[in-house]
Write a protein that holds these residues in place. Structure first.
Motif, PDB file in Angstrom:
ATOM      1  N   TYR A 180       0.824  -1.204   0.000  1.00 40.47           N
ATOM      2  CA  TYR A 180       0.000   0.000   0.000  1.00 40.47           C
ATOM      3  C   TYR A 180       0.860   1.256   0.000  1.00 40.47           C
ATOM      4  N   ARG A 182       0.311   5.848   0.659  1.00 42.80           N
ATOM      5  CA  ARG A 182      -0.541   6.877   1.252  1.00 42.80           C
ATOM      6  C   ARG A 182      -0.553   8.122   0.375  1.00 42.80           C
ATOM      7  N   ALA A 186      -1.307   6.360  -2.949  1.00 39.47           N
ATOM      8  CA  ALA A 186      -2.300   5.349  -2.581  1.00 39.47           C
ATOM      9  C   ALA A 186      -2.842   4.589  -3.788  1.00 39.47           C
ATOM     10  N   THR A 202      -7.503  -0.023   0.938  1.00 37.35           N
ATOM     11  CA  THR A 202      -7.914   1.352   0.668  1.00 37.35           C
ATOM     12  C   THR A 202      -8.693   1.829   1.871  1.00 37.35           C
ATOM     13  N   ASP A 206      -5.591   6.138   4.180  1.00 35.74           N
ATOM     14  CA  ASP A 206      -4.589   6.287   3.127  1.00 35.74           C
ATOM     15  C   ASP A 206      -4.892   7.408   2.149  1.00 35.74           C
ATOM     16  N   THR A 207      -6.162   7.603   1.827  1.00 39.12           N
ATOM     17  CA  THR A 207      -6.525   8.616   0.830  1.00 39.12           C
ATOM     18  C   THR A 207      -7.931   9.128   1.087  1.00 39.12           C
TER      19      THR A 207
END
Length: 237
Positions: A180, A182, A186, A202, A206-207
């Protein structure tokens, strides 16, 4: 495997969609799992919105989440919740209701002892190995590493992520990897994970935006977008 990371260190100042209370986390988890998430990762929060390892807060959070979903639930044990490694270890040992999984950031002090304590309690450890830190090297020479069932590889770019995965491939102990990134990394690293055929995640940790850059209304919307990305970029054989 698709994990949803509900909140992380974010708060309402990042987006109103970030779940902060146990009830809000449970609602977000239920919607994300209904959208297709296989696993939940969460940061339990104090009433003031800070990350915490409090046994009471963790128990309340897990009770709410387990009342809403049946998938595995993981929590953080990072320095954001308790900076002092000695107190962090004591907090984890005092948990009355353990989670299914817990992340341990291997670049933070006390990672090995913390991971060993979690494993001894029957909690599956996800070793967070961040590109650009000494975490991957420390993990590869750790005596606890063979007992760790999964690695979470965090990269800042596709090139860096591939280099990190190459480093991890030198370990004599094979284990599943969740890849993963960020922020701006991301979605590119989500697509890379899908192409490589490894687990991905997700979520608002992260986003806060969808692949097209528009703000995400919820974790469930991010999960739906991730599954659409997966369909558009099939995994490698």
């Amino acid at each position: 495997m698709l994990q949803v990371c509900l909140n992380g260190g974010r708060g309402p100042g990042d987006t109103a969609a970030v779940p902060m209370s146990p009830v809000a986390m449970a609602e977000a988890a239920a919607a994300a799992v209904a959208a297709g998430a296989d696993e939940v990762h969460v940061h339990p929060k104090t009433p003031c919105g800070g990350d915490t390892l409090s046994p009471r807060v963790l128990a309340d959070t897990l009770a709410a989440l387990r009342g809403a979903v049946t998938v595995p639930i993981g929590v953080t044990t990072g320095a954001s919740a308790e900076p002092d490694p000695v107190r962090r270890l004591a907090r984890v040992r005092s948990w009355t209701v353990p989670p299914d999984r817990a992340t341990v950031a291997w670049h933070e002090p006390g990672a090995e002892a913390l991971a060993a304590a979690l494993i001894d309690r029957g909690v599956a450890v996800d070793a967070v190995l961040r590109q650009g830190t000494d975490g991957p090297a420390r993990f590869l020479r750790s005596s606890v590493a063979p007992r760790v069932p999964r690695v979470l590889a965090e990269g800042a770019s596709e090139e860096a992520a591939l280099a990190l995965l190459a480093t991890l491939s030198r370990s004599p102990h094979t284990r599943p990897v969740l890849l993963y990134g960020r922020g701006a990394a991301a979605w590119p690293l989500f697509r890379l994970a899908r192409r490589l055929g490894v687990a991905a995640r997700t979520g608002l940790e992260d986003t806060t935006v969808l692949p097209d850059g528009t703000p995400a209304a919820s974790n469930a919307q991010l999960v739906s977008a991730a599954l659409a990305e997966s369909a558009a970029a099939p995994m490698s054989a």
